[in-house]
Write a protein that holds these residues in place. Structure first.
Motif, PDB file in Angstrom:
ATOM      1  N   LYS A  55       0.861  -1.176   0.000  1.00 47.49           N
ATOM      2  CA  LYS A  55       0.000   0.000   0.000  1.00 47.49           C
ATOM      3  C   LYS A  55       0.899   1.228   0.000  1.00 47.49           C
ATOM      4  CE  LYS A  55      -3.576  -2.310   2.625  1.00 47.49           C
ATOM      5  NZ  LYS A  55      -4.323  -2.382   3.875  1.00 47.49           N
ATOM      6  N   ILE A  56       0.420   2.280  -0.628  1.00 47.17           N
ATOM      7  CA  ILE A  56       1.167   3.523  -0.692  1.00 47.17           C
ATOM      8  C   ILE A  56       0.321   4.636  -0.096  1.00 47.17           C
ATOM      9  CG2 ILE A  56       2.163   5.256  -2.232  1.00 47.17           C
ATOM     10  CD1 ILE A  56       2.820   3.014  -4.169  1.00 47.17           C
ATOM     11  N   ILE A  77      13.835  -7.330   6.710  1.00 49.21           N
ATOM     12  CA  ILE A  77      14.613  -7.285   5.471  1.00 49.21           C
ATOM     13  C   ILE A  77      13.732  -7.686   4.291  1.00 49.21           C
ATOM     14  CG2 ILE A  77      16.582  -8.248   4.193  1.00 49.21           C
ATOM     15  CD1 ILE A  77      17.998  -8.637   6.856  1.00 49.21           C
ATOM     16  N   ILE A  78      13.745  -6.838   3.263  1.00 48.40           N
ATOM     17  CA  ILE A  78      13.024  -7.134   2.027  1.00 48.40           C
ATOM     18  C   ILE A  78      13.995  -7.840   1.074  1.00 48.40           C
ATOM     19  CG2 ILE A  78      11.885  -6.163  -0.007  1.00 48.40           C
ATOM     20  CD1 ILE A  78      11.015  -3.809   1.806  1.00 48.40           C
ATOM     21  N   VAL A  79      13.548  -8.946   0.512  1.00 45.57           N
ATOM     22  CA  VAL A  79      14.354  -9.674  -0.466  1.00 45.57           C
ATOM     23  C   VAL A  79      13.643  -9.589  -1.810  1.00 45.57           C
ATOM     24  CG1 VAL A  79      15.372 -11.885  -1.119  1.00 45.57           C
ATOM     25  CG2 VAL A  79      15.212 -11.262   1.305  1.00 45.57           C
ATOM     26  N   GLU A  80      14.333  -9.022  -2.772  1.00 44.26           N
ATOM     27  CA  GLU A  80      13.810  -8.922  -4.136  1.00 44.26           C
ATOM     28  C   GLU A  80      14.597  -9.923  -4.982  1.00 44.26           C
ATOM     29  OE1 GLU A  80      11.393  -7.823  -7.189  1.00 44.26           O
ATOM     30  OE2 GLU A  80      11.174  -7.266  -5.089  1.00 44.26           O
ATOM     31  N   ILE A  81      13.889 -10.862  -5.581  1.00 37.87           N
ATOM     32  CA  ILE A  81      14.513 -11.931  -6.350  1.00 37.87           C
ATOM     33  C   ILE A  81      14.387 -11.638  -7.837  1.00 37.87           C
ATOM     34  CG2 ILE A  81      14.382 -14.393  -6.917  1.00 37.87           C
ATOM     35  CD1 ILE A  81      13.347 -14.803  -4.011  1.00 37.87           C
ATOM     36  N   ILE A 101       8.847   2.686   1.337  1.00 41.05           N
ATOM     37  CA  ILE A 101       7.402   2.573   1.542  1.00 41.05           C
ATOM     38  C   ILE A 101       7.077   1.778   2.801  1.00 41.05           C
ATOM     39  CG2 ILE A 101       5.289   1.517   0.632  1.00 41.05           C
ATOM     40  CD1 ILE A 101       6.377   2.211  -2.188  1.00 41.05           C
ATOM     41  N   LEU A 102       7.787   0.664   3.000  1.00 42.48           N
ATOM     42  CA  LEU A 102       7.516  -0.210   4.145  1.00 42.48           C
ATOM     43  C   LEU A 102       8.336   0.140   5.386  1.00 42.48           C
ATOM     44  CD1 LEU A 102       7.162  -3.652   2.341  1.00 42.48           C
ATOM     45  CD2 LEU A 102       5.361  -2.159   3.196  1.00 42.48           C
ATOM     46  N   LYS A 103       9.230   1.139   5.248  1.00 42.82           N
ATOM     47  CA  LYS A 103      10.075   1.591   6.360  1.00 42.82           C
ATOM     48  C   LYS A 103      10.927   0.457   6.928  1.00 42.82           C
ATOM     49  CE  LYS A 103       6.904   5.275   7.380  1.00 42.82           C
ATOM     50  NZ  LYS A 103       5.792   5.756   8.103  1.00 42.82           N
ATOM     51  N   LYS A 104      11.601  -0.253   6.035  1.00 42.75           N
ATOM     52  CA  LYS A 104      12.473  -1.361   6.420  1.00 42.75           C
ATOM     53  C   LYS A 104      13.930  -0.950   6.231  1.00 42.75           C
ATOM     54  CE  LYS A 104       8.845  -3.705   7.253  1.00 42.75           C
ATOM     55  NZ  LYS A 104       8.352  -3.652   8.615  1.00 42.75           N
TER      56      LYS A 104
END
Length: 134
Positions: A55-56, A77-81, A101-104
């Protein structure tokens, strides 16, 4: 979490990604690597959410978007594959935007279309990481 804990979690994620890559090799769909990496992390007792809708907040409204986060590990932690010939600046920008956006505090950009995960993987941090305790 502290900077040290986030860094250790990052190393654990990378270790799992290396294991998945060694077992499967390059050339499969992103979704296959995502599911296998999520499995490896869960086997180690790590909390993993995948394909999270993003969501934004824009102005005074919250917008549901079609954007999906590949993996969110321990809500930190965001992991982008990716499974691409080479990572591009747009891939890094995408991950940095998700982190904002997610404040990570950290994101890992992992390309499974490679001979060596460690050499091609890109770790990213932002202002949320710098605010963490040592």
């Amino acid at each position: 979490m502290t900077k040290a804990e986030v860094t250790q979690l990052s190393y654990d994620i990378i270790g799992c990604a290396i294991k998945v890559h060694k077992e499967l090799g390059p050339g499969l769909l992103e979704s296959v690597y995502e599911l296998c990496l999520a499995y490896e992390l869960k086997e180690r007792g790590v909390l993993v959410d995948h394909q999270i809708s993003t969501k934004i907040n824009y102005g005074k409204i919250e917008i549901e978007t079609p954007l999906k986060i590949d993996l969110l590990v321990n809500d930190t932690i965001i992991v982008e594959i990716k499974t691409v010939e080479s990572l591009l600046p747009v891939h890094q920008a995408q991950l940095m935007t998700y982190m904002k956006i997610l404040k990570k505090p950290q994101g890992l950009l992992i390309n499974f279309y490679t001979d060596n995960i460690t050499k091609s993987m890109i770790p990213l941090i932002n202002e949320y990481f710098t605010k963490l305790a040592e």
